[in-house]
Each structure stands twice: as structure tokens, then as C-alpha cells.
Design an enzyme around this catalytic site. Structure first.
Site, mmCIF file in Angstrom:
data_model
loop_
_atom_site.group_PDB
_atom_site.id
_atom_site.type_symbol
_atom_site.label_atom_id
_atom_site.label_comp_id
_atom_site.label_asym_id
_atom_site.label_seq_id
_atom_site.Cartn_x
_atom_site.Cartn_y
_atom_site.Cartn_z
ATOM 1 N N GLU A 1 0.798 -1.234 0.000
ATOM 2 C CA GLU A 1 0.000 0.000 0.000
ATOM 3 C C GLU A 1 0.831 1.286 0.000
ATOM 4 O O GLU A 1 0.510 2.225 0.717
ATOM 5 C CB GLU A 1 -0.942 0.009 1.207
ATOM 6 C CG GLU A 1 -1.931 -1.139 1.199
ATOM 7 C CD GLU A 1 -2.789 -1.193 2.440
ATOM 8 O OE1 GLU A 1 -4.010 -1.312 2.288
ATOM 9 O OE2 GLU A 1 -2.248 -1.147 3.564
HETATM 10 C C1 ACM Z 1 -2.050 -5.370 4.063
HETATM 11 O O1 ACM Z 1 -3.107 -5.830 4.514
HETATM 12 N N1 ACM Z 1 -1.943 -4.080 3.813
HETATM 13 C C2 ACM Z 1 -0.902 -6.225 3.798
#
Ligand code: ACM
Length: 539
Positions: free
Chosen positions: A343
């Protein structure tokens, strides 16, 4: 008859009476046992092969444990077992004590190179009315084997005519070996901090179900939780907050080493994660030169993701990362270092790729294998690095194309922080609601087209945005973590919800004894009463 002949005959008679007497005492105990069926026992994960012989081994105050001499770690395994038997039954079982009077039943824990099953975690258990023989190639295998034994020792002693209390262990043969070499759970100690004590309790519970990895998510936007001696503000500033505005916290390196050692005694490897280049707000508040999003970093106690990034084009950032990875690697005996990599929404793609490739080299320089969330599959990383599949099939398949191994944690199936249903007290549901059956009834072996030969194993991550104490942690983790242990250990052909569901219900006495505040899923018939052999008889 001469005096000497008389003496000899007398001694022979005494010996005969003693032997017959002993045999009869032993027989009487065994005969009084109700019929047992090892197959019906509450073993989770389910072993590879179980062959019942329908008798009982009388575990009692006359039982002793012996181990192979000079086999590394075997005595420690035996002592661990003795301690757990004491906790469950109150019995004081001696380990490797030379002369024990009236000793009648024995548990041998043997190092054996001639096991049919190769592999460090393989073991065989032979339980007869006189002895329990546990054979394993290594102490790790012996440790997995004693978890099985712990599970089949009854919760309560049986009624017996003998004055001593007996816990009859069902007899038979168990041959066992795990399907996957990596069977983990992750705990996010960054969004909310969990004490060393809490982490140890979680490790104890994981060990009982034969997990072998605990991945610690040590850093995120809301907190930095591990002391780095060369960069002290990380914990002083970055460790001072957590989601919701509580005080946060961090592990000193000594405390981290204590967790690592505690896990190692339970044959569990700690995988440390420093999440980057995104999820780095706490680090950038501590040392603003790290920041790459163009804004002045401030402590953050919310739960949004994807706003932070390191500056991926500064040499000083990599010098910092080198120190962090060096210090953590030096106190982490396990082979892995997890760099996060998920992310990073405000890192340009080309910067992200540049970053992952550079950090991979740093991880390798410090002697570790890099793990990263599936986004790392976009970079040109080595086949020896590991992709942690959580969201993107495309990224996971890119990793497969590079020859990488995959850890299976698809959020829709394996995230422990997903709510069971809309009424769940804690958790989120951005990926899915995951009731207890959904968590169990899927096949990591054939998920999203990832070839079995690329799968290193399975991990159940527990993110902590919505949980702040051990009771809340347990509510989300249990019972689902128990099911994931079976998905990791037991082959698909041997898994079956109907059988699992009964065995899971029968975990209640153990979970209660451990004071685990599990979610009492209405799908399960939880056995609240103490386990009793008589009940089994009636079934
Ligand atoms: C995640 O759940 N951002 C790895």
C-alpha cells in the site's frame, strides 16, 4: 534342601510373587479403562495417519519420561511436556531420573534417523498399555509430537479402583508430518501495542496447534515498536502513540530477544517486519529527512492507509534502513526479514521498484531472506525472495513467474481481523466477513491458480486497528487460528469441516483452562463440561 537352595527358591518365589503382583496391578488398571478410539480424539491439526488399538496407557504418578542421550534439545522437549502434564493433571512426572521406585509406565522421546518420514517436523507416536514411544528426527519434530500427546491426555482422571488417579491415554499409532514448512500467524503490534506477556501467551497458543512462525508487524504509521540503538528517536517519538490516542509502547532489544528466545523454546521462528516505503509515518515524524510525501509529518492515531512514504531517492534513507535491518537481523536468529512493501500509494511506481530492489540487497547483505507483501512482485527481485500474497493475484503470479515462493494470506480468507459477521464486537470487513466455517473451508493448495510447488505455506495475519488488549486479540484469533493450523499442517484429502467442527468444539476445555476469550461461534457445539472418559463411553 540345603540352606543355600532354600534361599534361592525363596528369592525366586518372592520375585515370582512380585512380578505377578505387579502385572496384576497393572492389568487391573488397564482392564478398568473404558474402550477408547484414538481416531475420535480432539487432535488439531489432524495428523497424517492414526491407527487406534482401543486400549489405554495409564498416565499417573508412576509414569516417567526418558529421552535419547546426547540428542540435542530432546531433554528440553521432555521437560516442556512434564510441565504441561503438571499443568493439566497436577502430576509430577520425572524426566531422565535414573532410579525411580515402582516405576511402571514410561514415555520415551527418541531421536531416530530411521523414521519412514523424513523432515525436521515429522514424528511417530506409538502408544501401548505400557509405554509411549515418540520418535522424531529432530527436537523440533519431538516438540510437534508432544503437542499431539498433550491434546490426547484427558482433561480429567478416570474413576479407578486403584487409590491413585489415572489419566488414560488412548492407545494406537500416529504417523505425522506437516504439509507446509511455513505455518504462521502475524500480530500487528504497531496499530496497538501488545506487551511481551501478551505476545508470549499468543505464542503458547500457537505452539499448541503446531504453528512454527510468528510474524511481528513492528512498525507502521501509528507506531514504531522496536528499539534501534543507532536511531533512538524512533521509539522515543515514533513509539509514543497508537491508534485511538493511547500511549503506545515498544520493545527494547532485550525484550525482543526475550520474545525470540521464548518462541525458539517452542520451535517458533520470529519474522520481524519493518514496513516500508509506505506505512512509515511514525519513522518520518521521528526523523523528518526520511519523509518523501512533501508534507510535514505529524504523529498519527487514525486508521487510514496509503499516505506516507520514505524518500526513495536519498542515500541517507538507505543508510538509515541499513542500520535498522542490521540491528534487527543481529538479534533475529530466523532466516527471514519482512520489508512490508504494501500500500505505498503515494510512492511513484518507478520509485517503489527502485526502493524494493535496493532494500532487497540490504536484507541479503545482512544474511536474511527478504519477504514482502505481494506488491514486491512488481520489482525485479530474486527468486530466493518471498512474496506474501494478501490481495493481488496478478502480483502473486508475477512472483511465481520469477520462481519465488509464496506465503498464502489472502485477506478474504485468512485475515484474522475480519469480522465473523455484522454483529462481531471487533474487527473490520473491508475484505469480507469471515465466519468460522469460511475460514476453514477453502484450499490454500489451489487458490487463485498459484501452483502448489510455489507455496511455502500459510499465514493468518491479525491487524490491530480495532483491538487493544489480549482479550480482544483472542476474540478475533480464536477459534479461526485453530482452523488455519489445520490448513497449514494437514493435507487437503484429510480435511473435512464436519470432523473439524466436532474437534474444534472439544477444544473448549483447553481454551477455558488457558483463559482464552474466544468467540463462541454459534456454528460450533462448544463442549463446556470437563472432558471425561465416561462421556466418550456413552457416545
Ligand atoms: C495489508 O493488509 N496491507 C498487507
Amino acid at each position: 534342601m540345603t540352606t543355600s537352595n532354600f534361599t534361592k527358591s525363596f528369592i525366586a518365589l518372592v520375585l515370582f510373587i512380585a512380578i505377578v503382583g505387579c502385572t496384576e496391578t497393572k492389568k487391573k488398571r488397564v482392564i478398568n479403562f473404558p474402550k477408547t478410539d484414538l481416531v475420535m480424539e480432539n487432535m488439531i491439526p489432524k495428523p497424517l495417519k492414526v491407527i487406534p488399538t482401543n486400549g489405554g496407557f495409564p498416565l499417573d504418578e508412576f509414569t516417567a519420561i526418558y529421552t535419547s542421550k546426547n540428542a540435542t534439545g530432546f531433554e528440553a522437549v521432555a521437560k516442556f511436556l512434564a510441565k504441561k502434564i503438571k499443568g493439566k493433571t497436577g502430576l509430577d512426572i520425572p524426566v531422565n531420573v535414573g532410579e525411580v521406585p515402582n516405576m511402571e509406565t514410561v514415555i520415551y522421546i527418541n531421536q531416530s534417523d530411521s523414521l519412514d518420514l523424513k523432515g525436521d517436523e515429522a514424528y511417530q507416536l506409538y502408544i501401548t498399555q505400557d509405554s509411549i514411544i515418540l520418535n522424531a528426527n529432530t527436537d523440533e519434530g519431538a516438540f510437534r509430537g508432544i503437542q499431539t500427546l498433550r491434546q490426547i491426555i484427558p482433561e480429567t482422571s478416570t474413576d479407578t479402583l486403584a487409590p491413585n488417579k489415572i489419566w488414560p491415554v488412548p492407545t494406537g499409532k500416529i504417523i505425522d508430518n506437516p504439509q507446509f514448512e511455513y505455518r504462521g500467524s502475524m500480530l500487528d503490534v504497531a496499530r496497538h501495542f501488545f506487551s511481551v506477556e501478551d505476545v508470549k501467551k499468543y505464542i503458547d497458543l500457537l505452539a499448541y496447534y503446531k504453528y512454527n512462525v510468528l510474524h511481528l508487524h513492528l512498525t507502521d504509521d501509528q507506531g514504531w515498536r522496536i528499539e534501534i540503538k543507532s536511531w533512538p528517536l524512533l521509539t522515543e517519538v515514533g513509539g509514543s502513540t497508537e491508534v485511538g490516542g493511547e500511549a503506545g509502547g515498544f520493545y527494547t532489544q532485550e525484550e525482543y530477544k526475550d520474545i525470540v528466545a521464548y518462541a525458539a523454546e517452542r520451535h517458533i521462528t520470529i519474522v520481524p517486519e519493518v514496513d516500508m516505503p509506505g506505512h512509515t509515518n511514525a519513522a518520518s515524524v521521528s526523523y523528518p529527512f526520511l519523509n518523501g510525501n512533501g508534507k510535514k509529518p505529524e504523529l498519527y492515531e487514525g486508521t487510514q492507509v496509503g499516505k506516507s512514504t520514505f524518500d526513495t531517492r536519498k542515500d541517507t534513507v538507505y543508510a538509515f534502513i541499513d542500520d535498522v535491518i542490521r540491528e534487527i537481523s543481529a538479534i533475529t536468529p530466523g532466516p527471514y526479514f519482512h520489508i512490508g512493501g504494501d500500500e505505498s500509494h503515494v510512492t511513484k511506481k518507478k520509485d517503489y521498484i527502485y526502493f524494493v530492489e535496493k532494500v532487497e540487497k540490504i536484507v541479503q547483505k545482512h544474511g536474511k531472506t527478504m519477504i514482502g507483501w505481494d506488491e514486491i512482485g512488481q520489482a525485479d527481485v530474486a527468486a530466493s525472495s518471498i512474496s506474501h500474497f494478501w490481495s493481488s493475484k496478478k502480483n502473486a503470479l508475477s512472483a511465481v513467474a520469477k520462481g519465488m515462493k509464496i506465503i498464502m494470506s489472502p485477506a478474504k480468507k485468512a485475515y484474522l481481523d475480519m469480522q465473523y459477521d455484522s454483529l462481531s464486537k471487533h474487527g473490520l470487513h473491508w475484505a469480507a466477513f469471515i465466519p468460522t466455517d469460511t475460514a476453514y473451508v477453502w484450499h490454500p493448495e489451489e487458490y487463485e491458480g498459484i501452483p502448489l510447488e510455489n507455496i511455502l505455506g500459510i499465514e493468518a495475519p491479525l491487524w490491530s486497528e480495532t483491538i487493544s488488549d489480549i482479550g480482544e486479540l483472542e476474540y478475533l484469533a480464536f477459534p479461526r487460528a485453530i482452523g488455519y493450523s489445520e490448513l497449514g499442517w494437514t493435507m487437503k484429502e484429510n480435511r473435512d469441516w464436519e470432523s473439524y467442527k466436532v474437534r474444534l468444539g472439544n477444544q473448549a476445555p483447553f481454551l477455558d483452562r488457558m483463559n482464552v476469550k474466544y468467540y463462541p461461534s454459534p456454528l460450533i457445539d462448544w463442549k463446556k463440561s470437563k472432558y471425561s472418559y465416561k462421556e466418550i463411553q456413552k457416545d
